[in-house]
Design a protein around this motif. Sequence first.
Motif, PDB file in Angstrom:
ATOM      1  N   HIS A 202       0.849  -1.303  -0.048  1.00  0.00           N
ATOM      2  CA  HIS A 202       0.053   0.015   0.065  1.00  0.00           C
ATOM      3  C   HIS A 202       0.845   1.206  -0.175  1.00  0.00           C
ATOM      4  N   ASP A 204       0.907   4.733   2.232  1.00  0.00           N
ATOM      5  CA  ASP A 204       0.530   5.330   3.275  1.00  0.00           C
ATOM      6  C   ASP A 204      -0.415   6.597   2.908  1.00  0.00           C
ATOM      7  N   GLN A 215       8.258   8.096   3.199  1.00  0.00           N
ATOM      8  CA  GLN A 215       7.989   7.311   4.350  1.00  0.00           C
ATOM      9  C   GLN A 215       9.480   6.545   5.122  1.00  0.00           C
ATOM     10  N   HIS A 345       4.363  -0.426  -0.002  1.00  0.00           N
ATOM     11  CA  HIS A 345       5.072  -1.310   1.095  1.00  0.00           C
ATOM     12  C   HIS A 345       4.191  -2.025   1.803  1.00  0.00           C
TER      13      HIS A 345
HETATM   14 ZN    ZN Z   1       2.252   1.665   5.533  1.00  0.00          ZN
END
Ligand code: ZN
Length: 385
Positions: A202, A204, A215, A345
């Motif tokens: 997905h 984030d 991220q 991720h």
């Molecule tokens: Zn995540």
Amino acid sequence: MKRLVSAEKSNDGLLFSLGWEDGFKARFHAIWLRDNALDPETRSAGNAQRLITLSDIPPDTTIADATIAADTVSVRFAPEDKQVEFPGQWLRDHAYDVNAGRARGWTAPDIETWDGGFDVASVTGVHKSVQHDAMALKNWLSGVRRHGFAKLTGGPVASGALVDVAALFGYVRETNYGKWFEVRTEVNPANLAYTGLGLQAHTDNPYRDPVPTLQILYCLENSAAGGDSQVVDGFAAALRLRAENPHGFELLTRYCARFEYRGTGDVHLVSRKPMIELTPDGQLAAIRFNNRSTAAITDVPFDHMAEYYAAYRRLGEIIDDPAMAVGFKLEPGECFIVDNTRVLHGRTGYADSGGSRWLQGCYADKDGLLSTLSVLEEAAMVDVA
Ligand code: ZN
Ligand code: NM2
Ligand code: OGA
């Protein structure tokens, strides 16, 4: 560096055509050239910012004459009777007579898509090196730009160490989850990330606008059974969908999905954005994909909803295809960074019995990373010169 060999202006003076020794040709408009003049009356010698507005340039600007000498084009503009010099290389670097016929979903030359065969070692840096060696940092950041993903090994096993990773290139972007967040099993989890459940690959926070563009996930403990990480290039997935089903790709770019997250009491984030975002000229700009946070999609016309769902399903199947994913298990002191507008991720489920798993995560901004990288690249060019 290629040498300039010809400059030919049109009879009306509204444009000229430049030719280089390797056969490359590009046309430029008089008004564009005048607006981009590099002289100290047009641009501040100190900070390179433009000192004039377009209104300061006559609308009937033409090229009175253009001559080449020492790889510089000297242009005289009428009616101002203003002489300006353009380095040949600058014009070559800024040629715009090349953009016709770009496909929907085109990508910039400085990115390269990848699948499960991707060699993670090629984007893995060593904590100490990137901290102390500008060249190592430049290479590591350039991996993030090119592949949207990079790993770092050999960092301290210390709470908050991820902030020092962000500080290598910029700043943490604080959110309702805090400056950073603890990714470990909680009793009353406000988010499914804080459980031992597996998480489909997905991006984030698609419910945020703008989304966090980077991220970092940093491992402090990972002795639990399971909890392996996967990353998937969302651009590669989108382009595979485009190849298989151009109409489905089009639907996911043309219509907005909806994303939503309700946190504990004081948080309610909503967004209305496409799963595959293109710029107005068709460049692949961002992927938003998160099964947990996709809200009721209400912006797809009734007649297109069934096909939209088929495309959404197929994109998910492509993302879930093991051939697309790179998997690894983070060790304590290791972390990875993803371009959250591109690389998804996920993790396999884990059980804390007989071991434990503890990651820390934070968000940061890609524009800052690219800025740091650009400065490092310019410094490296000066060193070579
Ligand atoms: Zn995540
Ligand atoms: N956490 C880890 O975007 C998401 O909701 C994924 C985010 C809770 C900050 C998890
Ligand atoms: C997250 C997440 C993955 C993991 O915190 O956003 O996706 O490996 N975590 O726990």
